[in-house]
Write an enzyme that holds these catalytic residues in place. Structure first.
Site, PDB file in Angstrom:
ATOM      1  N   CYS A 122       0.800  -1.226   0.000  1.00 45.77           N
ATOM      2  CA  CYS A 122       0.000   0.000   0.000  1.00 45.77           C
ATOM      3  C   CYS A 122       0.832   1.275   0.000  1.00 45.77           C
ATOM      4  CB  CYS A 122      -1.009  -0.046   1.135  1.00 45.77           C
ATOM      5  SG  CYS A 122      -2.351  -1.208   0.771  1.00 45.77           S
ATOM      6  N   ASP A 123       0.151   2.394   0.201  1.00 48.29           N
ATOM      7  CA  ASP A 123       0.596   3.706  -0.250  1.00 48.29           C
ATOM      8  C   ASP A 123       2.022   4.103   0.112  1.00 48.29           C
ATOM      9  OD1 ASP A 123      -2.113   3.557  -0.764  1.00 48.29           O
ATOM     10  OD2 ASP A 123      -2.468   5.666  -0.384  1.00 48.29           O
ATOM     11  N   LYS A 124       2.401   4.044   1.377  1.00 46.91           N
ATOM     12  CA  LYS A 124       3.739   4.507   1.770  1.00 46.91           C
ATOM     13  C   LYS A 124       4.724   3.363   1.933  1.00 46.91           C
ATOM     14  CE  LYS A 124       1.831   8.394   1.737  1.00 46.91           C
ATOM     15  NZ  LYS A 124       0.532   7.808   1.377  1.00 46.91           N
ATOM     16  N   CYS A 193      -6.487  -1.035  -2.818  1.00 53.43           N
ATOM     17  CA  CYS A 193      -7.749  -0.550  -3.393  1.00 53.43           C
ATOM     18  C   CYS A 193      -7.730  -0.642  -4.918  1.00 53.43           C
ATOM     19  CB  CYS A 193      -8.018   0.870  -2.933  1.00 53.43           C
ATOM     20  SG  CYS A 193      -8.373   0.971  -1.170  1.00 53.43           S
ATOM     21  N   GLU A 489      -3.423  13.927   2.954  1.00 54.02           N
ATOM     22  CA  GLU A 489      -4.182  13.732   1.719  1.00 54.02           C
ATOM     23  C   GLU A 489      -5.548  14.395   1.853  1.00 54.02           C
ATOM     24  OE1 GLU A 489      -4.416   9.598   0.814  1.00 54.02           O
ATOM     25  OE2 GLU A 489      -2.422   9.548  -0.080  1.00 54.02           O
ATOM     26  N   SER A 515      -5.131  11.927  -2.360  1.00 54.73           N
ATOM     27  CA  SER A 515      -5.191  10.478  -2.487  1.00 54.73           C
ATOM     28  C   SER A 515      -5.145  10.106  -3.956  1.00 54.73           C
ATOM     29  CB  SER A 515      -6.486   9.964  -1.859  1.00 54.73           C
ATOM     30  OG  SER A 515      -6.792   8.672  -2.320  1.00 54.73           O
TER      31      SER A 515
END
Length: 612
Positions: A122-124, A193, A489, A515
């Site tokens: 995921c993101d980070k 996601c 975000e 985001s």
């Protein structure tokens, strides 16, 4: 030849104590001459993109052991941006990237690991591990948890994702029952996601950088095919060890692969697929760790010549990552870019001598390999689950329509210019970024009155209270890396604007970030940020702001004398929010803010401030 780093703690009489401890972890006499390979796993039960990773590190470990390596797994943290969104939890998201990078460095260097497998998603987490890998410069392979399946409900004509649940929740005309149905349906499985949000964007970019296997960015978390990526990663990392420690092959190291040309390729892919603006932040940070000259100027130049070849949620409700995979995944896009003369295909990857070789095998538009064709037919099962590799559904056919399909050829591009752009002007002297893939063409040139908020919380309250009108430019400031701190975000403000019917009638400008789920005229990463004396800190309600995407300009329409007076007032007052905000900034966040650079530098820590 380079010696195994691990020999520092495994060789010689004086290391008897260290070897005794290694033996207590399960190592035997025959293991001390083998490469010790660290497996950085980001399993956590907090994050759907990571909830299924618990046993996957050991899956890789067993494969490493089969081919002559010693595997040692450790874990690092993972923050769920969606759960942390909309409250002070988001202050911790971007700083966690640095913590992840440091934790991987700490473990690899403290134990003298010879190589590294990064299990991210995921993101980070992917960016943090990428920064660490390039900092360490030891053989590495990335293998991520994969995207979740898109949601489905009879109440919607299109497939769902997280953003749909957020938007419907703010729609006052939607019944509680409809909101509940969207909530239950939007995120049906484990995985990152389902749209081209930050997590999936970054996992795709590891393919373009050459540090992960084909399919890493697009193979569903639930699909049995993804297990093969983990098994192959285990075998491949041992091969890379032999190439470096046994043959001193520089292309076995991440810095020998992720060169300036590879970063340009990755950014070219990002622009072509309309990836998250956060990827710019993370690529800039990774380039600094790799000591590669790659900055916003390079990104701006690429954005002017690279077309948009792929359009995925949140930029369209029609396609999600499962559709990208069916169309050939990352290598389907890279193939079209290569045929358009937009890539350097001579760069190596962890799995191929050159990107050209990899495209020849893995691009479904040209490959005759039936196993490759079969691989990209892996599809969703539509069954709610948190179990990896739990289904083996296949699409009946591939999507190789490069004129009207999910992935387009250069000739049939969605737009002549790509999905990301860098804007500059007196409001962003050092630049800001916009995901043009999510902006309606009718507002590519936009001028409106500023509606200023000193925090994301205040902006959300204002939007929900109908303070924002059609034609406004919402300005959210003091949310940058230093001013937030942590560069929050802004998915809730953009989602609520959309729910109010203002998605194509307003702009949003911030020194924070967005985001990957954001769409609309949303401009972030304004640099310098307000806390560093940026012009965004001088804007007042009612000021006119002009945004011109084709011209790559963003300007506050005030004369120099007025700006000079306001700047003098701000210098005297201090560059801080003009309205109080109830926000607890802990010592951990203060430490990050003290060293944080602006977004145009990747929001990395300026360690030069610490001295030699």
């Amino acid at each position: 030849m380079p010696e195994y780093r691990s020999r520092t703690s495994t060789a010689g009489r004086n290391m008897a104590g260290a070897r005794a401890l290694w033996r207590a972890t399960g190592m035997k006499d025959g293991d001390f001459h083998k490469p010790i390979i660290a497996i950085a796993n980001s399993f956590t039960q907090f994050v759907p993109g990571h909830v299924h990773l618990k046993d996957l590190g050991q899956l890789v470990a067993r494969e490493i052991e089969k081919v002559g390596g010693v595997a040692k797994e450790f874990n690092t943290i993972a923050v769920d941006d969606g759960i942390a969104m909309g409250h002070d939890g988001m202050l911790y998201s971007l700083p966690s990237r640095e913590i992840i990078a440091d934790s991987v460095e700490y473990m690899a260097n403290a134990h003298c690991a010879d190589a590294l497998v990064c299990i991210s998603n995921c993101d980070k987490i992917t960016p943090g591990m990428l920064m660490a890998a390039l900092r360490l410069n030891i053989p590495v392979v990335f293998v991520s948890g994969g995207p979740m399946e898109a949601g489905k409900t009879k109440l919607s004509e299109h497939k769902l994702d997280l953003v749909d649940a957020m938007v419907i929740a703010a729609d006052e005309s939607a019944s509680d029952e409809k909101v509940a149905e969207f909530e239950r349906s939007a995120c049906p499985t484990c995985g990152s996601c389902s749209g081209m949000f930050t997590a999936n964007s970054m996992n795709c970019l590891t393919e373009a950088l050459g540090l992960s296997l084909p399919g890493n960015g697009s193979t569903l978390a639930t699909h049995a095919d993804r297990e093969q990526l983990f098994l192959r990663a285990g075998r491949l990392i041992v091969e890379l060890c032999h190439r470096w420690y046994g043959g001193e092959d520089p292309t076995a190291l991440p810095r020998g692969i992720a060169t300036q040309a590879a970063f340009a390729n990755a950014m070219t892919l990002d622009i072509a697929m309309g990836g998250s603006t956060n990827t710019i932040l993370h690529l800039l940070a990774a380039a600094q760790e790799a000591e590669v000259d790659f900055d916003l100027t390079h990104i701006d130049a690429l954005s002017r010549r690279v077309p948009q070849l792929c359009k995925v949620a949140p930029n369209t409700p029609k396609y999600h990552m499962e559709d990208v995979h069916r169309a050939g995944g990352v290598y389907g896009i890279l193939g079209e870019l290569a045929r358009g003369g937009l890539l350097d295909t001579g760069v190596p990857t962890v799995h191929s001598r050159s990107l050209a070789d990899a495209i020849a095998r893995w691009d479904v538009a040209v490959s005759s390999d039936s196993s490759v064709q079969d691989f990209f037919r892996a599809g969703p099962a539509g069954i709610s689950t948190q179990v990896a590799f739990s289904q083996a559904t296949r699409w009946p056919t591939l999507d190789v329509d490069r004129a009207e399909g999910c992935i387009r050829s250069v000739k049939h591009a969605y737009s002549a210019e790509g999905g990301l752009a860098v804007l500059r002007g007196n409001l962003a002297v050092d630049g800001c970024v916009v995901k043009t893939a999510g902006v309606d063409e009718s507002i590519h040139v936009f001028e409106g009155n500023a509606r200023v908020y000193e925090s994301q919380d205040a902006a959300v309250a204002g939007i929900l209270a109908d303070e924002v009108k059609a034609g406004d430019v919402v300005v959210i400031r003091y949310e940058g890396p230093k001013g937030g701190p942590g560069m929050q975000e802004m998915l809730y403000p953009t989602s609520y604007l959309k729910s109010k019917g203002l998605g194509k009638q307003c702009a949003l400008l911030t020194d924070g970030r967005f985001s990957g789920g954001t769409s609309g005229l949303s401009i972030g990463h304004v640099s310098p940020e307000a806390a560093s004396g940026g012009t965004i800190g001088l804007v007042e309600d009612g000021d006119r702001i002009r945004i011109d995407i084709p011209a790559r300009r963003i300007d506050l329409l005030l004369d120099e004398a007025t700006l000079a007076q306001r700047r003098a007032d701000a210098d005297a007052r201090g560059w801080k929010p003009r309205a109080p905000r109830p926000r607890k900034v802990t010592s951990a966040l203060k430490a990050y803010a003290l060293l944080a650079t602006s977004a145009d530098k990747g929001a990395v820590r300026n360690t030069a401030l610490l001295g030699d």
